[in-house]
Each structure stands twice: as C-alpha cells, then as structure tokens.
Write a protein that holds these residues in place. Structure first.
Motif, PDB file in Angstrom:
ATOM      1  N   PHE A  62      69.390  29.328   0.189  1.00  0.00           N
ATOM      2  CA  PHE A  62      70.611  29.044  -0.054  1.00  0.00           C
ATOM      3  C   PHE A  62      70.895  27.346   0.156  1.00  0.00           C
ATOM      4  CE2 PHE A  62      71.546  29.892   4.191  1.00  0.00           C
ATOM      5  CZ  PHE A  62      72.209  28.960   4.903  1.00  0.00           C
ATOM      6  N   VAL A  63      71.637  26.830  -0.447  1.00  0.00           N
ATOM      7  CA  VAL A  63      72.194  25.486  -0.301  1.00  0.00           C
ATOM      8  C   VAL A  63      73.710  25.325  -0.153  1.00  0.00           C
ATOM      9  CG1 VAL A  63      72.304  23.245  -1.472  1.00  0.00           C
ATOM     10  CG2 VAL A  63      70.357  24.582  -1.767  1.00  0.00           C
ATOM     11  N   THR A  64      73.967  24.467   0.731  1.00  0.00           N
ATOM     12  CA  THR A  64      75.430  24.140   1.005  1.00  0.00           C
ATOM     13  C   THR A  64      75.470  22.843   1.541  1.00  0.00           C
ATOM     14  OG1 THR A  64      77.440  25.014   2.347  1.00  0.00           O
ATOM     15  CG2 THR A  64      75.414  25.154   3.494  1.00  0.00           C
ATOM     16  N   ASN A  65      76.768  22.500   2.094  1.00  0.00           N
ATOM     17  CA  ASN A  65      76.993  21.197   2.698  1.00  0.00           C
ATOM     18  C   ASN A  65      77.884  21.389   3.893  1.00  0.00           C
ATOM     19  OD1 ASN A  65      78.543  18.241   3.296  1.00  0.00           O
ATOM     20  ND2 ASN A  65      76.809  17.834   1.537  1.00  0.00           N
ATOM     21  N   GLU A  66      77.594  20.476   4.978  1.00  0.00           N
ATOM     22  CA  GLU A  66      78.370  20.794   6.161  1.00  0.00           C
ATOM     23  C   GLU A  66      79.992  20.602   5.955  1.00  0.00           C
ATOM     24  OE1 GLU A  66      79.478  18.879   9.462  1.00  0.00           O
ATOM     25  OE2 GLU A  66      78.409  16.980   9.118  1.00  0.00           O
ATOM     26  N   ASN A  67      80.374  19.564   4.903  1.00  0.00           N
ATOM     27  CA  ASN A  67      81.769  19.392   4.479  1.00  0.00           C
ATOM     28  C   ASN A  67      82.426  20.545   3.972  1.00  0.00           C
ATOM     29  OD1 ASN A  67      81.971  16.628   5.495  1.00  0.00           O
ATOM     30  ND2 ASN A  67      80.376  16.400   4.095  1.00  0.00           N
ATOM     31  N   ASP A  68      81.628  21.532   3.489  1.00  0.00           N
ATOM     32  CA  ASP A  68      82.226  22.607   2.928  1.00  0.00           C
ATOM     33  C   ASP A  68      82.435  23.935   3.824  1.00  0.00           C
ATOM     34  OD1 ASP A  68      82.396  21.583   0.316  1.00  0.00           O
ATOM     35  OD2 ASP A  68      80.382  22.096   0.086  1.00  0.00           O
ATOM     36  N   ILE A  69      82.148  23.663   5.128  1.00  0.00           N
ATOM     37  CA  ILE A  69      82.051  24.569   6.294  1.00  0.00           C
ATOM     38  C   ILE A  69      83.191  24.265   7.400  1.00  0.00           C
ATOM     39  CG2 ILE A  69      80.845  25.871   8.009  1.00  0.00           C
ATOM     40  CD1 ILE A  69      78.357  25.307   5.909  1.00  0.00           C
ATOM     41  N   ASP A  70      84.135  25.144   7.734  1.00  0.00           N
ATOM     42  CA  ASP A  70      85.063  24.778   8.823  1.00  0.00           C
ATOM     43  C   ASP A  70      84.348  25.124  10.187  1.00  0.00           C
ATOM     44  OD1 ASP A  70      87.180  24.403   7.280  1.00  0.00           O
ATOM     45  OD2 ASP A  70      87.866  26.277   7.033  1.00  0.00           O
ATOM     46  N   PRO A  71      84.275  24.043  11.118  1.00  0.00           N
ATOM     47  CA  PRO A  71      83.588  24.069  12.234  1.00  0.00           C
ATOM     48  C   PRO A  71      84.365  25.349  13.161  1.00  0.00           C
ATOM     49  CG  PRO A  71      84.122  22.004  11.882  1.00  0.00           C
ATOM     50  CD  PRO A  71      84.742  22.679  10.777  1.00  0.00           C
ATOM     51  N   THR A  72      83.508  26.054  13.815  1.00  0.00           N
ATOM     52  CA  THR A  72      84.245  26.991  14.627  1.00  0.00           C
ATOM     53  C   THR A  72      84.575  26.786  16.168  1.00  0.00           C
ATOM     54  OG1 THR A  72      83.013  28.730  13.431  1.00  0.00           O
ATOM     55  CG2 THR A  72      83.648  29.569  15.633  1.00  0.00           C
ATOM     56  N   PRO A  73      85.824  26.592  16.738  1.00  0.00           N
ATOM     57  CA  PRO A  73      85.897  26.199  18.161  1.00  0.00           C
ATOM     58  C   PRO A  73      85.359  27.003  18.976  1.00  0.00           C
ATOM     59  CG  PRO A  73      87.980  26.169  16.568  1.00  0.00           C
ATOM     60  CD  PRO A  73      86.954  26.794  15.826  1.00  0.00           C
ATOM     61  N   MET A  74      84.741  26.606  19.973  1.00  0.00           N
ATOM     62  CA  MET A  74      84.213  27.385  21.198  1.00  0.00           C
ATOM     63  C   MET A  74      85.326  27.912  21.785  1.00  0.00           C
ATOM     64  SD  MET A  74      80.980  27.007  20.651  1.00  0.00           S
ATOM     65  CE  MET A  74      80.125  27.682  22.034  1.00  0.00           C
ATOM     66  N   PRO A  75      85.373  29.026  22.581  1.00  0.00           N
ATOM     67  CA  PRO A  75      86.339  29.621  23.386  1.00  0.00           C
ATOM     68  C   PRO A  75      86.920  28.688  24.457  1.00  0.00           C
ATOM     69  CG  PRO A  75      84.656  31.136  23.228  1.00  0.00           C
ATOM     70  CD  PRO A  75      84.116  29.734  22.658  1.00  0.00           C
ATOM     71  N   ASP A  76      88.307  28.779  24.556  1.00  0.00           N
ATOM     72  CA  ASP A  76      88.951  28.214  25.755  1.00  0.00           C
ATOM     73  C   ASP A  76      88.862  26.619  25.919  1.00  0.00           C
ATOM     74  OD1 ASP A  76      89.797  30.819  26.517  1.00  0.00           O
ATOM     75  OD2 ASP A  76      88.270  31.211  27.356  1.00  0.00           O
ATOM     76  N   CYS A  77      88.684  25.793  24.820  1.00  0.00           N
ATOM     77  CA  CYS A  77      88.455  24.541  25.085  1.00  0.00           C
ATOM     78  C   CYS A  77      89.358  23.647  24.247  1.00  0.00           C
ATOM     79  CB  CYS A  77      86.904  24.241  24.689  1.00  0.00           C
ATOM     80  SG  CYS A  77      86.399  24.595  23.055  1.00  0.00           S
ATOM     81  N   ASP A  78      90.433  24.089  23.634  1.00  0.00           N
ATOM     82  CA  ASP A  78      91.407  23.556  22.801  1.00  0.00           C
ATOM     83  C   ASP A  78      91.076  22.702  21.630  1.00  0.00           C
ATOM     84  OD1 ASP A  78      93.472  24.409  24.730  1.00  0.00           O
ATOM     85  OD2 ASP A  78      93.167  22.913  25.812  1.00  0.00           O
ATOM     86  N   GLY A  79      89.772  23.127  21.207  1.00  0.00           N
ATOM     87  CA  GLY A  79      89.240  22.513  19.815  1.00  0.00           C
ATOM     88  C   GLY A  79      88.361  21.288  19.955  1.00  0.00           C
ATOM     89  N   VAL A  80      88.221  20.869  21.323  1.00  0.00           N
ATOM     90  CA  VAL A  80      87.372  19.705  21.360  1.00  0.00           C
ATOM     91  C   VAL A  80      85.986  20.024  21.433  1.00  0.00           C
ATOM     92  CG1 VAL A  80      89.183  18.639  22.896  1.00  0.00           C
ATOM     93  CG2 VAL A  80      87.458  19.850  24.020  1.00  0.00           C
ATOM     94  N   TRP A  81      85.547  21.192  21.180  1.00  0.00           N
ATOM     95  CA  TRP A  81      83.950  21.337  21.126  1.00  0.00           C
ATOM     96  C   TRP A  81      83.721  22.536  20.305  1.00  0.00           C
ATOM     97  CZ3 TRP A  81      81.283  24.817  25.735  1.00  0.00           C
ATOM     98  CH2 TRP A  81      80.100  25.043  25.316  1.00  0.00           C
ATOM     99  N   ALA A  82      83.273  22.349  19.158  1.00  0.00           N
ATOM    100  CA  ALA A  82      83.290  23.227  18.135  1.00  0.00           C
ATOM    101  C   ALA A  82      81.558  23.259  17.411  1.00  0.00           C
ATOM    102  CB  ALA A  82      84.081  22.878  16.960  1.00  0.00           C
TER     103      ALA A  82
END
Length: 274
Positions: A157-177
């Motif tokens: 398959f082919v995609t682009n990272e700009n088409d994918i929402d990052p997944t936040p890591m648990p318990d880090c307020d979104g600063v690590w994804a």
C-alpha cells in the motif's frame, strides 16, 4: 497538519582542516552514526539501479543489526530501477524525505513526495524512478518476511504521513505521539515502521528494555538519548541502532519537535534455532 521538514544528507566531503573528533559510537548494545559520516566516499551502489547512490545505515551482521537493513537512497533525475528488489522473500518500506519518487505497483504509478510511505509486500513487483529535475532521497528498509502458516501476507500500500493522525502515548498530555502506518493489531505484519514525535521538553520517562531491535533515523530536531547508561546527543540526520533489550530513553531538547523514523521487529515468536 502542516508539512514537516525532513533532513536529507547533502553529501560532499569535509575540508582537510576539519577535526576528526565526532559523535560516532559503535558498541555491542547500540551504535550512533552521526550525519557527518554520510559523505560521498562512503556511498554504495546496487545492481540494476541507475544514476543512484546510497548510504547503508544498517545491515545484518555479527554484533550489529540482526533483522533488517536500512538504506538512505539518492536517485538523480532520470535514475531509478526496473528491478529494485532481487530477493523474493524480502518485504520493504520506502519513506521519502526529499524530492518526488515515481513508484509503480500493479501497473499503477504513485508519486510520493516528502512524507510519502510505501509498504512493499514480499514477492510484489514494483519499479522506482525519478522523473523530476532534482534528486529524490528516501529511506528503504528491508526485512526477510517471517511467514506464518494461517496468516496471509499483508498487501502492499501507499500513503503519506500527513494523511494520518498521530496517536498520543498514554498519560503524556500529547507531547509524545506515534504516527502508525499499520494497525498494531494486524499480526500479518512482522515489522513496524513508524514516526515518533516528541515536543520540546518531552521525555520518554523510563528506560525502556524490550525485545524489539530498533533502527532510528532522526528526521527533525535534536535530543539527548540515554542508551545503556550512556547519554548521547543526537540531531536531525543521525542514525541510531539499538540492540534488543538495550535500555533507552530520551529528552527532547527543542526548540522544535524531535522526530524520528523508527523500525522494530514485532508479532512473531522468538526463534529458538539459528
């Protein structure tokens, strides 16, 4: 999402006046190849690739990478290959950092710009060319696919990272994804290639020790990495290899995000024989 920037090596050769001291480290537990070692005189070539050179970042060998190889490819205008992969059991991932790559799969042409990602299933037929006016640079990660009876081979398959929402890591307020190109629950895949993003000041808050072998290429920013009791400073363009169970943590230094392309082997029993 705004278009991220990705480091691509300029090549060349340092002047005779440059000091020889650098950050290169090679140990039984980890290795750091700083971007300054990726010069013209350490490039390689491949059969059936034209107007192409590459830097080999990792290869299977005693005391180094065991499960994968990683190339940083540079294809000049007009270059490319009709026979890029010669091993029918090899799967691959391409990730474009500069320029545009024309990738043909199943008679369909996909144009991959920066952030473009392709998974290439074992046994698939594909070709790659640069039809643009400037070089295209991309990572090519290869692995011998671990076939399992009862599991299908995952499709290309082919995609682009700009088409994918990052997944936040648990318990880090979104600063690590983590940007995941393959669902972790899809056991057909025996490797994950993802993009990890840490915002300035974010940390991996404990020394991870786990079974996956790691290859990390820093796409953007800088950080201090804790590797097997050593602290090493890394920046965009550096490559790190981490042996399975090597303790690892990091602190993102800023001023911008710290981002790296991450390989690891997953979803298979531990081999009990050579």
């Amino acid at each position: 999402m705004s278009q991220p920037s990705y480091y691509a090596p300029p090549g060349g050769l340092p002047p005779q006046t440059q000091k020889l001291t650098d950050r290169a480290v090679f140990t039984p537990a980890y290795a750091v190849l700083p971007r300054g070692v990726m010069q013209d005189i350490v490039t390689s070539a491949l059969p059936f690739w034209h107007a192409t050179r590459l830097w080999v970042l990792a290869r299977p060998m005693t005391g180094f990478a065991e499960t994968f190889s990683q190339y940083l490819m540079e294809v000049a205008p007009g270059g490319g290959s009709e026979r890029p992969e010669l091993d029918p059991a090899a799967e691959g991932v391409l990730f474009v950092v500069d320029g545009e790559l024309s990738l043909t799969m199943d008679d369909t042409v996909h144009v991959l710009g920066p952030g473009g990602y392709a998974y290439l299933a074992p046994g698939s037929t594909w070709q790659a060319h640069n039809h643009g006016d400037v070089p295209v640079r991309f990572h090519w990660i290869r692995k011998a696919y671990a076939f399992v009876e009862g599991l299908d081979i995952p499709p290309s398959f082919v995609t682009n990272e700009n088409d994918i929402d990052p997944t936040p890591m648990p318990d880090c307020d979104g600063v690590w994804a983590t940007t995941r190109f393959v669902p972790p629950s899809d056991l057909r895949h025996d490797m994950h290639v993802t993009i990890v993003t840490l915002q300035p000041g974010a940390v991996i808050p404990f020394a991870e020790t786990h079974v996956m072998e790691h290859g990390l290429y820093v796409l953007q920013g800088k950080a201090v990495y804790h590797l097997n009791q050593d602290w090493v400073e890394v920046e965009a363009g550096d490559f790190m290899w981490l042996r399975a169970f090597c303790p690892q943590a990091c602190y993102a230094g800023g001023p911008g995000p710290f981002r790296y392309l991450l390989y690891k082997d997953v979803n298979r029993h531990m081999p009990l024989r050579p």
